[in-house]
Each structure stands twice: as C-alpha cells, then as structure tokens.
Enzyme design. Structure first.
Site, short mmCIF file in Angstrom:
data_model
loop_
_atom_site.label_atom_id
_atom_site.label_comp_id
_atom_site.label_asym_id
_atom_site.label_seq_id
_atom_site.Cartn_x
_atom_site.Cartn_y
_atom_site.Cartn_z
N CYS A 69 0.83 -1.21 0.00
CA CYS A 69 0.00 0.00 0.00
C CYS A 69 0.87 1.26 0.00
O CYS A 69 1.56 1.54 0.98
CB CYS A 69 -0.92 -0.06 1.23
SG CYS A 69 -1.62 1.51 1.76
N CYS A 72 0.17 3.88 2.67
CA CYS A 72 0.62 3.40 3.98
C CYS A 72 2.10 3.69 4.18
O CYS A 72 2.53 4.13 5.25
CB CYS A 72 0.40 1.89 4.11
SG CYS A 72 -1.33 1.39 4.00
#
Ligand SMILES: [Zn+2]
Length: 146
Positions: A69, A72
């Site tokens: 991600c 993230c």
C-alpha cells in the site's frame, strides 16, 4: 495520584505495572529489561495485540497497513513522528494486515491505512486515509478518553 498503570512491553509484551506519575521517567520492562517507551510504534501480532489493546491501561492507537500500500508507506514516517509526540500517554502500534490477516478481519478493516484507537478492548474511534503527523496527533488527542 499514585495509580498503577498496566503498560505492555513493546519488546516482550509483558504487562508491567508503572505508577502513573512515573510514566515519563523512562521506565524499563521488569521481564526483559528494555525500555517501555522508545518514541516509536511497536509492530503487533495477534498475541501481543491482545495484551496491548485489552490488558494494558494506555490507549492504543493502531495503524492497520500493508506492504503493498503506497499511501501506507507514505504515512509510516508521519506515524513514527506522532509516536514520539504521543508517548508515553498513549501506545502507538502497527498491524501488517497481510502478515496478520486475522486481525484485519476481526476489526473489519476495509481500506488501508486505517487508524483505530482502542482502550481495554473497546474500539473508541477509527479513521481511514493517510494523514500527516500533526493531524494524527490532533485526531488521537481528540478521541482519547479524558
Ligand atoms: Zn519486556
């Protein structure tokens, strides 16, 4: 107040009892001897999660993330900076939802990054999407119990 707070060790997950007034005095773990606070998030698995989220007395702010991600990864240094500001009144932790899919499923995490605040096993608040450190700190302080 001389209340004893349960503080889970970020290294060995032992539950320590620390006088509330001494949280800021660099307390060490009675089991492994390492620092209970290092100004950075602790990575949790299913077992250590329950100690930190349920048995400990500090609010636990969890960053649910995954290695694939992008947002993230972008938020990781911001979350780390927030940990330096929010400890020792709060514990910050990271849960890799790819390595610990049961935790992501248990809390029905549908998008990442998701931040969730826990105390004594109860989820107090949750927010999704990457945030800068200042916003993480503000959100955490606004949602923690007084
Ligand atoms: Zn320890």
């Amino acid at each position: 107040m001389n209340a004893l707070l349960g503080v889970a060790c970020p290294h060995c997950a032992a539950l320590n009892r620390v006088p509330a007034a001494r949280l800021g005095d660099r307390p060490k773990c009675g089991r492994c001897g390492r620092a209970l606070f290092e100004g950075r998030p602790v990575a949790l698995d299913a077992a250590s999660f329950d100690v930190h989220a349920q048995r400990a007395d500090l609010p636990l702010l969890v960053d649910f993330w995954a290695p694939w991600c992008g947002p993230c990864k972008a938020m990781a240094p911001q979350f780390e900076a927030a940990a330096a500001q929010l400890e020792p009144g709060m514990r910050l932790a990271k849960v890799d939802t790819e390595a610990e899919p049961a935790l992501g499923a248990r809390f029905a995490v549908r998008s990442i990054p998701t931040l969730a605040l826990f105390l004594h096993g109860r989820e107090l608040a949750r927010v999704s999407g990457a945030m800068p450190a200042g916003e993480i700190v503000r959100w955490a302080r606004a949602n923690r119990p007084t």
